[in-house]
Design a protein around this motif. Sequence first.
Motif, short mmCIF file in Angstrom:
data_model
loop_
_atom_site.label_atom_id
_atom_site.label_comp_id
_atom_site.label_asym_id
_atom_site.label_seq_id
_atom_site.Cartn_x
_atom_site.Cartn_y
_atom_site.Cartn_z
N SER A 1 -9.36 -0.88 -8.88
CA SER A 1 -10.17 0.35 -8.88
C SER A 1 -11.22 0.40 -9.99
N GLY B 1 -8.26 -6.60 0.40
CA GLY B 1 -6.97 -6.00 0.04
C GLY B 1 -5.84 -7.01 0.01
N LEU C 1 -0.28 -4.95 2.19
CA LEU C 1 -0.55 -3.53 1.94
C LEU C 1 -2.01 -3.14 2.17
N SER D 1 -5.51 0.23 -1.14
CA SER D 1 -4.81 1.49 -1.39
C SER D 1 -5.72 2.66 -1.00
N GLU D 2 -5.14 3.84 -0.91
CA GLU D 2 -5.92 5.05 -0.61
C GLU D 2 -7.00 5.27 -1.66
N GLU D 3 -6.64 5.04 -2.94
CA GLU D 3 -7.61 5.20 -4.03
C GLU D 3 -8.77 4.21 -3.86
N GLU D 4 -8.46 2.98 -3.51
CA GLU D 4 -9.50 1.96 -3.31
C GLU D 4 -10.36 2.29 -2.09
#
Length: 164
Positions: free
Chosen positions: A76, A115, A119, A122-125
């Motif tokens: 991030s 990614g 997984l 991520s949602e943040e990414e």
Amino acid sequence: MFEQVRHRPPVLLDRPRELVVACAPTRSHVNMASIVRTAGCCAVKKVIVCGNARIDPKITRDSTEQTPIEHRRTLSPVLRTLAQDGYTLVGLEQTTNSVNLHEFRFSRKTALVIGNERLGLSEEELALMDACVEIPVWGLPHSYNVSVATAMALYEYCRQYPAG
């Protein structure tokens, strides 16, 4: 019969590529090394690997001599810096709003964001992405191996910008 010559030299670019590959931590060192090798073939500006990635020189071969590799702890903060530096962040991810890779137009200054094998991003990414692209799949499993998918996306970028 005409003569064939193997391993001709690489095509010279008119200008350096403005393409960066940023990778979330991966599970497989083979996948990461394959991504680095492909990045070298595509004359990527740099590869940023996160986590504890080991790069196997037997797989990467000569690519590490021309492609800078940066190691970072997490993805991030890397993405925020790339965005501040003017890169378009393009996630290679199957999402509800992903664009088919065959129809996507890359900006010249792109950071292709990869990614984790299991997984994904991520949602943040994902929230940091300007766009997400996906590669159509016609059979099972529902996605390509991460290094294969990265190679396809890098090749498409290079097809759109063949001279750099």
